[in-house]
Write a protein that holds these residues in place. Structure first.
Motif, PDB file in Angstrom:
ATOM      1  N   ARG A  72       0.842  -1.216   0.000  1.00  0.00           N
ATOM      2  CA  ARG A  72       0.000   0.000   0.000  1.00  0.00           C
ATOM      3  C   ARG A  72       0.872   1.259   0.000  1.00  0.00           C
ATOM      4  O   ARG A  72       0.592   2.218  -0.725  1.00  0.00           O
ATOM      5  CB  ARG A  72      -0.951  -0.005   1.207  1.00  0.00           C
ATOM      6  CG  ARG A  72      -1.852   1.245   1.258  1.00  0.00           C
ATOM      7  CD  ARG A  72      -3.179   0.984   1.912  1.00  0.00           C
ATOM      8  NE  ARG A  72      -3.734  -0.239   1.399  1.00  0.00           N
ATOM      9  CZ  ARG A  72      -4.119  -1.277   2.151  1.00  0.00           C
ATOM     10  NH1 ARG A  72      -4.071  -1.192   3.465  1.00  0.00           N
ATOM     11  NH2 ARG A  72      -4.581  -2.375   1.593  1.00  0.00           N
ATOM     12  N   TYR A 102      -9.855  -8.293   6.359  1.00  0.00           N
ATOM     13  CA  TYR A 102      -9.126  -9.583   6.278  1.00  0.00           C
ATOM     14  C   TYR A 102      -8.135  -9.763   7.434  1.00  0.00           C
ATOM     15  O   TYR A 102      -8.135 -10.783   8.106  1.00  0.00           O
ATOM     16  CB  TYR A 102      -8.372  -9.697   4.945  1.00  0.00           C
ATOM     17  CG  TYR A 102      -9.244 -10.101   3.783  1.00  0.00           C
ATOM     18  CD1 TYR A 102     -10.107  -9.184   3.182  1.00  0.00           C
ATOM     19  CD2 TYR A 102      -9.214 -11.392   3.273  1.00  0.00           C
ATOM     20  CE1 TYR A 102     -10.908  -9.553   2.112  1.00  0.00           C
ATOM     21  CE2 TYR A 102     -10.007 -11.767   2.200  1.00  0.00           C
ATOM     22  CZ  TYR A 102     -10.854 -10.847   1.622  1.00  0.00           C
ATOM     23  OH  TYR A 102     -11.649 -11.218   0.563  1.00  0.00           O
ATOM     24  N   ASP A 153      -6.798 -19.565  -4.456  1.00  0.00           N
ATOM     25  CA  ASP A 153      -5.525 -19.082  -3.903  1.00  0.00           C
ATOM     26  C   ASP A 153      -5.498 -19.220  -2.372  1.00  0.00           C
ATOM     27  O   ASP A 153      -6.396 -19.815  -1.776  1.00  0.00           O
ATOM     28  CB  ASP A 153      -5.235 -17.649  -4.373  1.00  0.00           C
ATOM     29  CG  ASP A 153      -6.172 -16.618  -3.746  1.00  0.00           C
ATOM     30  OD1 ASP A 153      -6.901 -16.954  -2.788  1.00  0.00           O
ATOM     31  OD2 ASP A 153      -6.166 -15.463  -4.212  1.00  0.00           O
TER      32      ASP A 153
HETATM   33  P1  TYD Z   1      -6.799 -11.042  -5.599  1.00  0.00           P
HETATM   34  O1  TYD Z   1      -6.354 -12.099  -6.515  1.00  0.00           O
HETATM   35  O2  TYD Z   1      -6.581  -9.630  -5.980  1.00  0.00           O
HETATM   36  O3  TYD Z   1      -8.308 -11.325  -5.208  1.00  0.00           O
HETATM   37  P2  TYD Z   1      -9.606 -10.521  -5.482  1.00  0.00           P
HETATM   38  O4  TYD Z   1      -9.895 -10.690  -6.958  1.00  0.00           O
HETATM   39  O5  TYD Z   1     -10.609 -11.172  -4.587  1.00  0.00           O
HETATM   40  O6  TYD Z   1      -9.353  -9.072  -5.108  1.00  0.00           O
HETATM   41  O7  TYD Z   1      -6.135 -11.335  -4.198  1.00  0.00           O
HETATM   42  C1  TYD Z   1      -6.132 -10.445  -3.206  1.00  0.00           C
HETATM   43  C2  TYD Z   1      -6.368 -11.175  -1.912  1.00  0.00           C
HETATM   44  O8  TYD Z   1      -5.744 -10.444  -0.869  1.00  0.00           O
HETATM   45  C3  TYD Z   1      -7.838 -11.255  -1.576  1.00  0.00           C
HETATM   46  O9  TYD Z   1      -8.109 -12.546  -1.085  1.00  0.00           O
HETATM   47  C4  TYD Z   1      -8.000 -10.271  -0.432  1.00  0.00           C
HETATM   48  C5  TYD Z   1      -6.639 -10.196   0.182  1.00  0.00           C
HETATM   49  N1  TYD Z   1      -6.294  -8.898   0.803  1.00  0.00           N
HETATM   50  C6  TYD Z   1      -6.046  -8.836   2.172  1.00  0.00           C
HETATM   51  O10 TYD Z   1      -6.139  -9.861   2.875  1.00  0.00           O
HETATM   52  N2  TYD Z   1      -5.682  -7.646   2.738  1.00  0.00           N
HETATM   53  C7  TYD Z   1      -5.533  -6.514   2.005  1.00  0.00           C
HETATM   54  O11 TYD Z   1      -5.190  -5.437   2.566  1.00  0.00           O
HETATM   55  C8  TYD Z   1      -5.781  -6.577   0.580  1.00  0.00           C
HETATM   56  C9  TYD Z   1      -5.616  -5.354  -0.272  1.00  0.00           C
HETATM   57  C10 TYD Z   1      -6.155  -7.796   0.023  1.00  0.00           C
END
Ligand code: TYD
Length: 206
Positions: A72, A102, A153
């Motif tokens: 970030r 999360y 994933d």
């Molecule tokens: P991603 O493949 O981008 O999944 P999605 O299409 O659901 O956005 O994977 C991001 C993963 O990371 C998603 O499972 C959410 C998680 N995440 C966190 O746990 N914390 C965070 O701050 C962010 C930005 C994402």
């Protein structure tokens, strides 16, 4: 006029589709739009996304949190703030609310500590508008796993209780910031949801 819009929700809620539709719509209306996502949408941090997604990564929960925050910090400094300073509309697929949902509600890290770390990492860059697409867990997970195949994933492979806590986390955030975070019904069609998204954005632009 710059505007910072984020999309949030559980796995498979349809937010990436809506973010892409919105970016295209706003560009057609003549706006300069930056469509981006977290984690891993900077040249320096693409590896973070790979590491975080890989079910074989044996990541400690604290290490996971710091990787999201490192991503970030880089994203805000090199991509998001420069675009806002140029007066563009930034559409970001996941941002700080995902960390609270999360890593806070999901993994159980202290919420106050997370808020303070996130404020620091993001230089207090807060979205003007957040679309929370609220989908039920069975539908979202089935969609996400179908898309990726197998158990998905590292996050998609987590038990349902984890995803339930995350959904509750987004609900708690929405009650706390009702002006900024708008709940959209994830059971609606893509077209219905997009109409609502357009209306909400239009009301901020006018
Ligand atoms: P991603 O493949 O981008 O999944 P999605 O299409 O659901 O956005 O994977 C991001 C993963 O990371 C998603 O499972 C959410 C998680 N995440 C966190 O746990 N914390 C965070 O701050 C962010 C930005 C994402």
């Amino acid at each position: 006029m710059s505007l910072f819009i984020t999309f949030e929700g559980i796995e498979g809620c349809g937010k990436s589709t809506q973010a892409a539709l919105l970016a295209e719509h706003l560009r057609n209306e003549g706006h300069c739009v930056l469509l981006t996502h977290e984690p891993g949408d900077t040249p320096a941090t693409a590896w973070i996304r790979t590491l975080l997604a890989d079910p074989a990564s044996d990541l400690d929960d604290r290490a996971e949190l710091l990787l999201f925050l490192a991503d970030r910090a880089q994203h805000v400094t090199t991509i998001i703030r420069p675009a806002l300073e140029r007066g563009e509309i930034v559409v970001c697929d996941r941002y700080s609310d995902s960390t609270i949902a999360y890593q806070g509600f999901g993994r159980g890290h202290d919420l106050k500590m997370l808020e303070s770390l996130d404020r620091w990492a993001s230089q207090a860059t807060v979205p003007d508008l957040t679309m929370w697409i609220d989908t039920d867990i069975e539908t979202g997970l089935a969609r996400a796993r179908r898309r990726r195949g197998g158990d998905g994933d590292r996050f998609e492979a987590q038990p349902e209780a984890f995803h339930k806590r995350i959904r509750n986390g987004f609900a708690a955030l929405q009650s706390r910031f009702p002006e900024r975070i708008q709940r959209l019904d994830g059971g609606a069609s893509v077209e219905e949801t997009f109409t609502r998204v357009k209306d909400l954005v239009q009301s901020r632009l006018s």
